[in-house]
Write an enzyme that holds these catalytic residues in place. Structure first.
Site, mmCIF file in Angstrom:
data_model
loop_
_atom_site.group_PDB
_atom_site.id
_atom_site.type_symbol
_atom_site.label_atom_id
_atom_site.label_comp_id
_atom_site.label_asym_id
_atom_site.label_seq_id
_atom_site.Cartn_x
_atom_site.Cartn_y
_atom_site.Cartn_z
ATOM 1 N N LYS A 80 0.843 -1.200 0.000
ATOM 2 C CA LYS A 80 0.000 0.000 0.000
ATOM 3 C C LYS A 80 0.877 1.249 0.000
ATOM 4 O O LYS A 80 1.886 1.313 0.718
ATOM 5 C CB LYS A 80 -0.901 -0.033 1.245
ATOM 6 C CG LYS A 80 -2.003 1.003 1.277
ATOM 7 C CD LYS A 80 -2.868 0.813 2.529
ATOM 8 C CE LYS A 80 -3.986 1.818 2.631
ATOM 9 N NZ LYS A 80 -4.764 1.669 3.883
ATOM 10 N N SER A 155 -9.681 2.025 2.907
ATOM 11 C CA SER A 155 -8.845 2.759 1.999
ATOM 12 C C SER A 155 -7.916 1.877 1.152
ATOM 13 O O SER A 155 -7.466 2.310 0.096
ATOM 14 C CB SER A 155 -7.996 3.752 2.793
ATOM 15 O OG SER A 155 -7.141 3.077 3.696
ATOM 16 N N SER A 179 -9.612 -0.457 7.067
ATOM 17 C CA SER A 179 -9.090 -0.365 5.691
ATOM 18 C C SER A 179 -8.370 -1.586 5.157
ATOM 19 O O SER A 179 -8.009 -1.622 3.984
ATOM 20 C CB SER A 179 -8.172 0.839 5.563
ATOM 21 O OG SER A 179 -8.958 1.997 5.555
HETATM 22 N N1 GLN Z 1 -12.837 4.214 6.385
HETATM 23 C C1 GLN Z 1 -12.237 4.669 7.596
HETATM 24 C C2 GLN Z 1 -11.846 6.112 7.457
HETATM 25 O O1 GLN Z 1 -12.136 6.671 6.470
HETATM 26 C C3 GLN Z 1 -11.052 3.809 7.937
HETATM 27 C C4 GLN Z 1 -9.841 4.127 7.175
HETATM 28 C C5 GLN Z 1 -8.675 3.256 7.505
HETATM 29 O O2 GLN Z 1 -8.799 2.218 8.156
HETATM 30 N N2 GLN Z 1 -7.511 3.705 7.088
HETATM 31 O O3 GLN Z 1 -11.258 6.699 8.304
#
Ligand code: GLN
Length: 497
Positions: A80, A155, A179
């Site tokens: 990532k 994400s 994410s």
């Molecule tokens: N969807 C969540 C957010 O927008 C989690 C994001 C993540 O785990 N990096 O913060």
């Protein structure tokens, strides 16, 4: 030899150590697959062709000299783009870091190299890991290999999509609120969030430091465990890293794969039931619970009364920490600089750089977090959210006195069409309804594919106590042995290959 891009990491490692395949052949096959399909999937922001082939050649050389090989020698991995890779572009999918090449490797990247893996490149994500659909990437969304018109989750949508599209057998994600698990669920792949502090944050571009957790993504539970065991473990460079031995997650996955869960107690969280998951998701979840009962598990209903406040608490804590962490992007130290014409003040250049460099969701979080931390509001918002966090942790502790693990669907809904949730941030935030409590507590959780709803994958979540990561692997592997793995239909991607 059959197509190596369809094999598991364990199979690939076996072929390479026995000499039936060379690491260069394996890397070349994956790079060719990326060439064939990534124009349509867009899982990668950067493909490191040269670096991958060089790493593969090194493995082949070691083998030919009879040197000991690392546990995942020659197995390709996608990383990532929020994780620092020495000399390889690292942008966190933001314009503000465009062109930045870190001068160092993150600890987990160092460990990946030490294990002999071959890094293929950097995967797409929501900017600074803020989002649940990868639509907030400054470089364009990733498409779900199951249906190119739908989101791959976020994400870490790029990491999950690279697995589902057979571009890589392993990938690294980061999980701050879901994410790793949510993209795993909506792409039919496995994603595990280790115990917070079980994997090092050194070299991770910080979003919310008290929540960020790097972890493994794979197509099978055993592969996720193999990757987990390579990246996890104490790191002196991360002050929140836990100085304890990592539980044997690989052995636990193999034990689970035997399909015996006699004596294992699974807790279903009562408060999740009312939260309106799609009927198809609930149906797949219920069938999976029945499958686990057939394997000998016992199911108990438990109450976690504070879980309903997890989402609002998270959306105060995460943006607060983000507003502080993202202050370092000032146009001076890294990447983009706008308006530095010799006449403007430092503040003006900083402001123009941030205006141009940050996307709308990142700006929303910075504003929210700055407000929540401001004097006068601190106690009412950030302070209150921290108290809720403590109550949620107590809910977990009490629940784990009654059961070994908690189970739930990973997400309330399957992959949604592009654009269907971007206009209302709250609808996007709901994607993490079931994943966020774990982050606030700090324990491990895994998403494993458990069925289909309307032809799209559904994820099953297993949550365990802190530093009992092995338990979740055992249950997830048992479920996988009962329901099998799920591959995308031979879709439009194939005609291109
Ligand atoms: N969807 C969540 C957010 O927008 C989690 C994001 C993540 O785990 N990096 O913060």
């Amino acid at each position: 030899m059959s197509d190596v891009t369809r094999m598991t990491a364990a199979q690939i490692a076996g072929l390479i150590s026995s000499g039936e395949a060379s690491a260069v052949e394996v890397a070349t096959a994956h790079l060719a697959r990326i060439d064939a399909v990534d124009e349509r999937v867009h899982a990668f922001l950067h493909v490191d062709r040269e670096g991958a082939l060089e790493a593969a050649r090194k493995v082949d050389e070691q083998r030919s000299k009879g040197e000991a090989l690392g546990p995942l020698a020659g197995v390709p991995v996608a990383v990532k783009d929020v994780i620092a890779t020495k000399g390889v572009p690292t942008t966190a999918a933001s314009k503000i870091l465009e062109g930045w090449k870190p001068p160092y490797d993150a600890t987990i990247v160092e460990r990946l190299r030490g294990a002999g893996t071959v890094m293929l490149g950097k995967t797409n994500m929501d900017e600074f890991a803020m989002g649940s659909s990868t639509e907030y990437s400054a470089y364009g969304a990733t498409n779900n290999p199951w249906d190119l018109g739908r989101i791959p989750g976020g994400s870490g949508g790029g990491s999950a999509a690279s697995l589902a599209a057979y571009e890589a057998p392993l990938a690294i994600g980061t999980d701050t609120g879901g994410s790793i698990r949510q993209p795993g669920a909506v792409t039919g792949t496995v994603g595990a969030k280790p115990t917070y502090g079980g994997t090092s944050r050194y070299g991770l571009i910080a979003f919310s430091s008290s929540l960020d957790t790097p972890g493994p993504c794979a197509r099978t539970v055993e592969d996720a465990a193999l990757l987990h065991s390579v990246i996890a473990g104490h790191d002196v460079r991360d002050s929140t890293s836990i100085p304890q031995a990592v539980p044997d997650v690989v052995a636990a996955a193999r034990l689970g794969a035997t399909g015996d869960l006699t004596g294992v107690k699974l807790g279903i969280v009562k408060e999740f039931a009312g939260e309106g998951a799609e009927p198809g998701v609930m149906a797949a979840f219920r069938e999976s619970v029945e499958a686990l009962v057939k394997l000998g598990a016992e199911v108990v209903e438990v109450s976690c009364p504070h879980f309903e406040f997890a989402l609002p608490a998270y959306y105060l804590i995460a943006p607060s920490e983000a507003s502080s962490n993202l202050a370092r992007f000032d146009g001076v130290r890294y990447g983009l600089r706008v308006g530095d014409d010799g006449n403007r003040s430092l503040e003006e250049v900083m402001s123009l750089t941030r205006e141009a460099g940050f996307g709308p969701e990142v700006k929303r979080r910075i504003i929210l977090g700055t407000y929540a931390l401001s004097s006068g509001y601190y106690d009412a918002y950030y302070g209150q959210a921290q108290k809720v966090r403590t109550l949620i942790t107590r809910d977990f502790t009490t629940a784990f006195e009654q059961v070994d693990v908690l189970i739930s669907p990973t997400t309330p809904f399957v992959a949604f069409p592009f654009g269907s949730r971007t206009s209302d941030p709250y609808q996007m935030y709901l994607a993490d309804l079931y994943t966020i409590p774990t982050n606030l507590y700090g324990g491990p959780a895994i998403s494993v594919p458990c069925g289909l709803s309307e032809g799209l994958p559904v994820g099953f979540q297993v949550m365990a106590p802190t530093m009992a990561d092995d338990r979740m692997y055992r249950v997830a592997a048992a479920l996988e042995s009962a329901v099998g793995t799920f591959t995308p239909p031979e879709l439009s991607l194939e005609s291109a290959a």
